[in-house]
Design a protein around this motif. Structure first.
Motif, mmCIF file in Angstrom:
data_model
loop_
_atom_site.group_PDB
_atom_site.id
_atom_site.type_symbol
_atom_site.label_atom_id
_atom_site.label_comp_id
_atom_site.label_asym_id
_atom_site.label_seq_id
_atom_site.Cartn_x
_atom_site.Cartn_y
_atom_site.Cartn_z
ATOM 1 N N VAL A 55 99.691 -1.983 62.601
ATOM 2 C CA VAL A 55 98.916 -3.185 62.891
ATOM 3 C C VAL A 55 98.503 -3.833 61.574
ATOM 4 O O VAL A 55 97.850 -3.194 60.747
ATOM 5 C CB VAL A 55 97.677 -2.849 63.753
ATOM 6 N N ILE A 56 98.898 -5.092 61.412
ATOM 7 C CA ILE A 56 98.639 -5.823 60.173
ATOM 8 C C ILE A 56 97.620 -6.920 60.464
ATOM 9 O O ILE A 56 97.888 -7.824 61.261
ATOM 10 C CB ILE A 56 99.947 -6.434 59.596
ATOM 11 N N ARG A 57 96.483 -6.834 59.806
ATOM 12 C CA ARG A 57 95.416 -7.826 59.982
ATOM 13 C C ARG A 57 94.829 -8.161 58.615
ATOM 14 O O ARG A 57 95.142 -7.546 57.614
ATOM 15 C CB ARG A 57 94.320 -7.274 60.902
ATOM 16 N N GLY A 58 93.955 -9.146 58.606
ATOM 17 C CA GLY A 58 93.241 -9.492 57.375
ATOM 18 C C GLY A 58 94.175 -9.806 56.218
ATOM 19 O O GLY A 58 95.212 -10.442 56.378
ATOM 20 N N ASP A 59 93.808 -9.332 55.027
ATOM 21 C CA ASP A 59 94.570 -9.602 53.809
ATOM 22 C C ASP A 59 95.973 -9.001 53.839
ATOM 23 O O ASP A 59 96.863 -9.459 53.117
ATOM 24 C CB ASP A 59 93.818 -9.073 52.582
ATOM 25 N N ALA A 60 96.180 -7.983 54.642
ATOM 26 C CA ALA A 60 97.506 -7.359 54.727
ATOM 27 C C ALA A 60 98.546 -8.352 55.237
ATOM 28 O O ALA A 60 99.727 -8.225 54.929
ATOM 29 C CB ALA A 60 97.461 -6.121 55.618
ATOM 30 N N ARG A 61 98.119 -9.353 55.994
ATOM 31 C CA ARG A 61 99.059 -10.379 56.485
ATOM 32 C C ARG A 61 99.661 -11.153 55.306
ATOM 33 O O ARG A 61 100.858 -11.411 55.273
ATOM 34 C CB ARG A 61 98.365 -11.337 57.450
ATOM 35 N N ALA A 62 98.838 -11.521 54.335
ATOM 36 C CA ALA A 62 99.336 -12.239 53.155
ATOM 37 C C ALA A 62 100.260 -11.346 52.340
ATOM 38 O O ALA A 62 101.292 -11.802 51.835
ATOM 39 C CB ALA A 62 98.167 -12.732 52.294
ATOM 40 N N ARG A 63 99.911 -10.072 52.211
ATOM 41 C CA ARG A 63 100.786 -9.146 51.474
ATOM 42 C C ARG A 63 102.153 -9.043 52.149
ATOM 43 O O ARG A 63 103.188 -9.032 51.477
ATOM 44 C CB ARG A 63 100.141 -7.756 51.374
ATOM 45 N N LEU A 64 102.166 -8.979 53.484
ATOM 46 C CA LEU A 64 103.432 -8.930 54.220
ATOM 47 C C LEU A 64 104.240 -10.203 53.994
ATOM 48 O O LEU A 64 105.433 -10.146 53.695
ATOM 49 C CB LEU A 64 103.178 -8.725 55.717
ATOM 50 N N GLY A 65 103.600 -11.353 54.119
ATOM 51 C CA GLY A 65 104.293 -12.629 53.904
ATOM 52 C C GLY A 65 104.837 -12.760 52.491
ATOM 53 O O GLY A 65 105.974 -13.203 52.291
ATOM 54 N N ASN A 66 104.048 -12.351 51.520
ATOM 55 C CA ASN A 66 104.504 -12.404 50.123
ATOM 56 C C ASN A 66 105.675 -11.456 49.887
ATOM 57 O O ASN A 66 106.624 -11.786 49.177
ATOM 58 C CB ASN A 66 103.358 -12.090 49.162
ATOM 59 N N PHE A 67 105.618 -10.278 50.486
ATOM 60 C CA PHE A 67 106.709 -9.315 50.354
ATOM 61 C C PHE A 67 107.995 -9.891 50.949
ATOM 62 O O PHE A 67 109.055 -9.849 50.319
ATOM 63 C CB PHE A 67 106.358 -7.992 51.045
ATOM 64 N N MET A 68 107.907 -10.410 52.176
ATOM 65 C CA MET A 68 109.112 -10.910 52.841
ATOM 66 C C MET A 68 109.712 -12.095 52.094
ATOM 67 O O MET A 68 110.926 -12.166 51.906
ATOM 68 C CB MET A 68 108.808 -11.292 54.298
ATOM 69 N N SER A 69 108.874 -13.035 51.656
ATOM 70 C CA SER A 69 109.409 -14.210 50.960
ATOM 71 C C SER A 69 110.001 -13.822 49.604
ATOM 72 O O SER A 69 111.058 -14.326 49.218
ATOM 73 C CB SER A 69 108.334 -15.295 50.823
ATOM 74 N N ALA A 70 109.356 -12.917 48.877
ATOM 75 C CA ALA A 70 109.888 -12.475 47.582
ATOM 76 C C ALA A 70 111.211 -11.737 47.762
ATOM 77 O O ALA A 70 112.163 -11.951 46.999
ATOM 78 C CB ALA A 70 108.871 -11.582 46.866
ATOM 79 N N ARG A 71 111.302 -10.882 48.771
ATOM 80 C CA ARG A 71 112.542 -10.151 49.023
ATOM 81 C C ARG A 71 113.652 -11.114 49.433
ATOM 82 O O ARG A 71 114.788 -10.992 49.002
ATOM 83 C CB ARG A 71 112.298 -9.090 50.103
ATOM 84 N N LYS A 85 113.032 -21.546 55.001
ATOM 85 C CA LYS A 85 112.970 -20.160 55.461
ATOM 86 C C LYS A 85 112.027 -19.349 54.566
ATOM 87 O O LYS A 85 111.247 -18.527 55.056
ATOM 88 C CB LYS A 85 114.353 -19.549 55.469
ATOM 89 N N PHE A 86 112.101 -19.569 53.258
ATOM 90 C CA PHE A 86 111.220 -18.896 52.309
ATOM 91 C C PHE A 86 109.755 -19.128 52.686
ATOM 92 O O PHE A 86 108.960 -18.187 52.767
ATOM 93 C CB PHE A 86 111.504 -19.412 50.887
ATOM 94 N N ASN A 87 109.394 -20.402 52.928
ATOM 95 C CA ASN A 87 108.017 -20.748 53.285
ATOM 96 C C ASN A 87 107.609 -20.157 54.624
ATOM 97 O O ASN A 87 106.482 -19.683 54.784
ATOM 98 C CB ASN A 87 107.835 -22.265 53.285
ATOM 99 N N LYS A 88 108.520 -20.169 55.590
ATOM 100 C CA LYS A 88 108.222 -19.629 56.917
ATOM 101 C C LYS A 88 107.947 -18.128 56.845
ATOM 102 O O LYS A 88 107.004 -17.637 57.459
ATOM 103 C CB LYS A 88 109.397 -19.919 57.854
ATOM 104 N N LEU A 89 108.752 -17.414 56.076
ATOM 105 C CA LEU A 89 108.541 -15.972 55.922
ATOM 106 C C LEU A 89 107.189 -15.680 55.279
ATOM 107 O O LEU A 89 106.516 -14.712 55.641
ATOM 108 C CB LEU A 89 109.662 -15.354 55.080
ATOM 109 N N ARG A 90 106.795 -16.517 54.321
ATOM 110 C CA ARG A 90 105.515 -16.318 53.628
ATOM 111 C C ARG A 90 104.336 -16.690 54.527
ATOM 112 O O ARG A 90 103.310 -16.017 54.527
ATOM 113 C CB ARG A 90 105.494 -17.138 52.336
ATOM 114 N N GLU A 91 104.470 -17.774 55.301
ATOM 115 C CA GLU A 91 103.337 -18.322 56.041
ATOM 116 C C GLU A 91 103.115 -17.716 57.430
ATOM 117 O O GLU A 91 101.968 -17.618 57.879
ATOM 118 C CB GLU A 91 103.501 -19.837 56.163
ATOM 119 N N ASN A 92 104.188 -17.348 58.142
ATOM 120 C CA ASN A 92 104.024 -16.896 59.530
ATOM 121 C C ASN A 92 103.024 -15.751 59.700
ATOM 122 O O ASN A 92 102.210 -15.791 60.624
ATOM 123 C CB ASN A 92 105.372 -16.540 60.156
#
Length: 192
Positions: A55-71, A85-92
């Motif tokens: 379960v990803i909530r709070g600040d972990a959501r931004a970490r997930l988005g940053n990880f996916m967009s960077a990868r 697509k880069f922005n969508k992966l980061r923002e969703n």
């Protein structure tokens, strides 16, 4: 009202609600716990119970988005890279109140075929989705192209595989009920 009528209405009301439609409103932890508890009641051959969730909530959501967009950028820069697509992966992940990583834990003894484990996890997700719908929470199961790279983010254990991300959030917009073709076109009765 009969229970079958209630179940049928709930199944018919279940639909994909995408993160772009979510509003800023917290989903109570009690609803998320009920979703996960109902997921745990899914059918499971040989009781392997292959579903695992993060379960990803709070600040972990931004970490997930940053990880996916960077990868994504690392994998596709100069070879089919899309800024959209880069922005969508980061923002969703940040548009959602909660994201749940859908993980399959393969039976260590491999007593049953992998597809049965995937099917069990899928049924667990359907139970979560129906529970979310019953509480007015919009949901969407996403399987991004870089799904095989999410194990690095989630630090998956041996035998685990990420099958997708379950985005959740409240929404206000009216979402049309998804259409299905007639069941009669998909069924053959063999009675002789």
């Amino acid at each position: 009202m009969s229970i079958i009528g209630d179940v049928t209405r709930l199944i018919e009301a279940r639909k994909a609600v995408f993160p772009a439609l979510y509003i800023e409103k917290n989903i109570p932890t009690s609803i998320i716990n009920k979703m996960l508890s109902n997921a745990n009641r899914a059918p499971t051959h040989k009781l392997t119970e292959p579903w695992r969730f993060k379960v990803i909530r709070g600040d972990a959501r931004a970490r997930l988005g940053n990880f996916m967009s960077a990868r994504y950028k690392k994998l596709y820069e100069g070879n089919g890279f899309s800024e959209r697509k880069f922005n969508k992966l980061r923002e969703n992940p940040q548009l959602a109140d909660t994201v749940i990583a859908i993980i399959m834990q393969r039976d260590r003894e491999e007593r049953i075929p992998e597809w049965e484990e995937i099917a069990a996890v899928s049924m667990a997700v359907q139970n979560m989705w129906l529970t979310a719908s019953a509480h007015g929470v919009g949901s969407y199961w996403s399987s991004p192209a870089l799904i095989s790279h999410l194990g690095d983010f989630f630090k998956l254990e041996e035998g685990q595989k990420c099958l997708g991300l379950f985005y959740m959030g409240y929404y206000e917009e009216e979402i049309p009920v998804s259409k299905r073709g007639p069941i009669e076109e998909k069924v053959e009765w063999l009675d002789k």
